[in-house]
Design an enzyme around this catalytic site. Structure first.
Site, PDB file in Angstrom:
ATOM      1  N   GLY A 167      18.023  27.557  52.094  1.00 49.79           N
ATOM      2  CA  GLY A 167      18.964  27.802  53.913  1.00 49.79           C
ATOM      3  C   GLY A 167      17.828  27.114  55.062  1.00 49.79           C
ATOM      4  N   CYS A 196      53.334  34.552  47.696  1.00 47.15           N
ATOM      5  CA  CYS A 196      52.575  35.212  46.082  1.00 47.15           C
ATOM      6  C   CYS A 196      52.541  36.545  46.152  1.00 47.15           C
ATOM      7  CB  CYS A 196      51.579  34.189  45.224  1.00 47.15           C
ATOM      8  SG  CYS A 196      49.909  34.959  46.238  1.00 47.15           S
ATOM      9  N   CYS A 201      47.049  30.662  45.426  1.00 48.66           N
ATOM     10  CA  CYS A 201      48.754  30.526  45.444  1.00 48.66           C
ATOM     11  C   CYS A 201      49.714  30.131  44.239  1.00 48.66           C
ATOM     12  CB  CYS A 201      49.467  30.580  47.187  1.00 48.66           C
ATOM     13  SG  CYS A 201      50.604  31.302  48.168  1.00 48.66           S
ATOM     14  N   CYS A 254      48.922  32.566  51.799  1.00 46.32           N
ATOM     15  CA  CYS A 254      47.763  32.054  50.961  1.00 46.32           C
ATOM     16  C   CYS A 254      47.009  31.299  52.039  1.00 46.32           C
ATOM     17  CB  CYS A 254      47.238  31.969  49.250  1.00 46.32           C
ATOM     18  SG  CYS A 254      47.510  33.741  48.589  1.00 46.32           S
ATOM     19  N   CYS A 289      50.226  38.304  50.908  1.00 48.30           N
ATOM     20  CA  CYS A 289      50.588  36.990  50.766  1.00 48.30           C
ATOM     21  C   CYS A 289      52.678  37.129  51.145  1.00 48.30           C
ATOM     22  CB  CYS A 289      50.320  34.993  50.178  1.00 48.30           C
ATOM     23  SG  CYS A 289      50.955  34.274  49.949  1.00 48.30           S
TER      24      CYS A 289
END
Lengths: 292, 189
Positions: free
Chosen positions: A31, A243, A271, A265, A240
């Site tokens: 980080g 899909c 997808c 997607c 979606c």
């Protein structure tokens, strides 16, 4: 050799050594933003010069590289970076999340869970999460060293005071292993939970700002929130249209000038794989032969 | 400088350095993992894995400290030719090579500053044995817990207590290498 005039993966070995040292220090202090001497790359700032340098320092000749831009493999940024490494490193490329060993991404984490042995490289525009609250680098550096993150909580609180909820929806700040507050790059907050306890190594490169940071695998990453306003990854209230996925991050696509729209997607590989497996959404047309 | 100092480098520098780096990245990102690194043939007492680390990471911008028996003419010459790294005392070193007892007292090494914790030394410890057993490791990079044979517990516990300051370590034994970043919590069992 990999063709006239270029070292393997474009960068010279001295530059790669410097970047590799920065990556290792980033891994050691998860980080924390390690300064590095970013090079000019043959693409403009904002097009992933930081991610490209990190990828170049990591690539092996036998790697399979995937590059996505907002989840898509076929947008300009993704296509040009993929071609760049095809030319300069002669690595194999793929659009499959599962087949890739190195994935460079702009603003998304793939839907399919990553596995051990994979490296996810993020392109980062502004690596400093406190930058829009405190413009002075000397001050933000001191705030990190003193763990003085009150200002960030004030910002999130002001969101709640003004909007009733935390309005930050991307580049949502996270705390790494209880120490550094980190900008996860402009991924949607929907992707934030995937940063934590990920099996892959996650590397972040900011070219213009000359910073590299990292998350080793299985690092605890917590999105900042309040007890009475817990973090909510959010999800568009749609499935979606291609899909039928109910749990993926969606792009809204305007389809005409009479208010028509569809939701698809954002992760094109996810997808495509789902449609190839027989899933189908509201507006799905049969896949053209040979695409599956 | 002897002709031997000119040998033992990478045959294909770009590719072998990339392979070496990926090994270093994997072991530092997954404390407890032990990998084999090859491609370098440094003079004794430096092992093959430590030699790969030197070729991958050292150059004229990285001051190096050679501790105890590692501070010998053969190794000095080899590093001078292949890396060009300046040799310095422990306090100024970015990288230090040696056996654990020779690196002591490790409090001499740079641990970074609160503003720049990355300005800390990396110790490359030559161990007589390196096994995935012994001390219990927890922390970033470790799913649950891992085990690693450490030369000492107390020094690494003290190092973790200073996080985010502290030195980072690689433990090597011949061509085998493991990583121990300052973020790892070490327990005796």
């Amino acid at each position: 050799m990999t063709g006239p005039g270029y070292n393997f993966a474009y960068l010279d070995e001295g530059t790669k050594r410097m970047i590799r040292r920065a990556i290792l220090k980033g891994i050691a202090v998860p980080g924390y933003q390690v300064p590095f001497s970013a090079r000019e790359m043959p693409m403009p700032y904002g097009w992933g010069t930081g991610g490209v340098q990190v990828t170049a320092a990591c690539l092996l000749p036998e790697d399979r590289l995937k590059v996505i831009d907002q989840g898509a493999d076929d947008t300009t940024n993704a296509v040009s970076i993929r071609r760049f490494f095809e030319r300069t490193a002669h690595v194999a490329t793929t659009t499959s999340t599962t087949a890739a060993t190195v994935i460079q991404t702009r603003h998304r984490i793939p839907e399919h869970p990553l596995r051990e042995g994979q490296i996810l490289v993020f392109q980062v525009p502004i690596p400093e999460p406190l930058r829009f609250l405190e413009p002075r680098e000397t001050e933000t550096r001191r705030m990190h060293s003193l763990e003085e993150y009150g200002l960030m909580h004030v910002k999130l609180y002001e969101d709640i005071a003004r909007h009733g909820t935390i309005a930050t929806s991307y580049a949502y700040p996270v705390r790494v292993e209880g120490r550094y507050v980190m900008d996860p790059s402009p991924i949607p907050k929907f992707d934030n939970p995937r940063l934590s306890d990920c099996a892959a190594i996650q590397l972040f490169g900011a070219g213009r700002e000359q910073r590299i940071y990292a998350l080793p695998p299985h690092t605890q990453v917590v999105s900042l929130d309040f007890e009475d306003h817990p973090f909510d990854p959010g999800k568009a209230p749609h499935d979606c249209d291609l899909c039928g996925a109910v749990d993926s991050y969606l792009d809204e696509v305007i389809t005409d000038d009479r208010g028509g729209r569809m939701f698809v997607c954002s992760d094109t590989d996810h997808c495509t794989c789902r449609r190839a497996a027989g899933h189908s959404g509201r507006l799905a047309a049969p896949l053209p032969a040979g695409r599956a | 400088m002897t002709p031997e100092a000119l040998a033992g480098g990478f045959a294909r520098p770009a590719e072998e350095a990339a392979r070496g780096f990926r090994g270093l990245l994997e072991v530092l990102a997954r404390p407890g993992l032990i990998l084999r690194l090859g491609g370098a043939a440094p003079p004794a007492p430096l092992g093959a894995a430590a030699g790969v680390l030197a070729l991958v990471l050292l150059d004229r911008t990285t001051p190096v400290h050679l501790a105890g028996g590692h501070d010998c003419p053969d190794l000095r010459d080899w590093l001078a030719f292949h890396c060009g790294a300046p040799l310095v005392g422990a306090e100024e070193a970015a990288f230090a090579f040696g056996r654990w007892e020779d690196l002591h007292p490790v409090a001499r090494f740079a641990i970074g500053t609160p503003d720049y914790p990355d300005r800390a030394a990396t110790l490359v410890i030559d161990c007589p044995r390196l096994e995935a057993e012994g001390a219990r490791l927890r922390g970033p990079g470790i799913r649950g817990e891992a085990r690693l044979s450490l030369p000492e517990i107390a020094a690494f516990r003290a190092n973790r207590a200073r996080f985010p300051l502290g030195f980072d370590a690689f433990l090597t034994c011949g061509d085998r290498i493991a990583g121990l970043p300052r973020s790892t919590r070490v327990e005796d069992v």
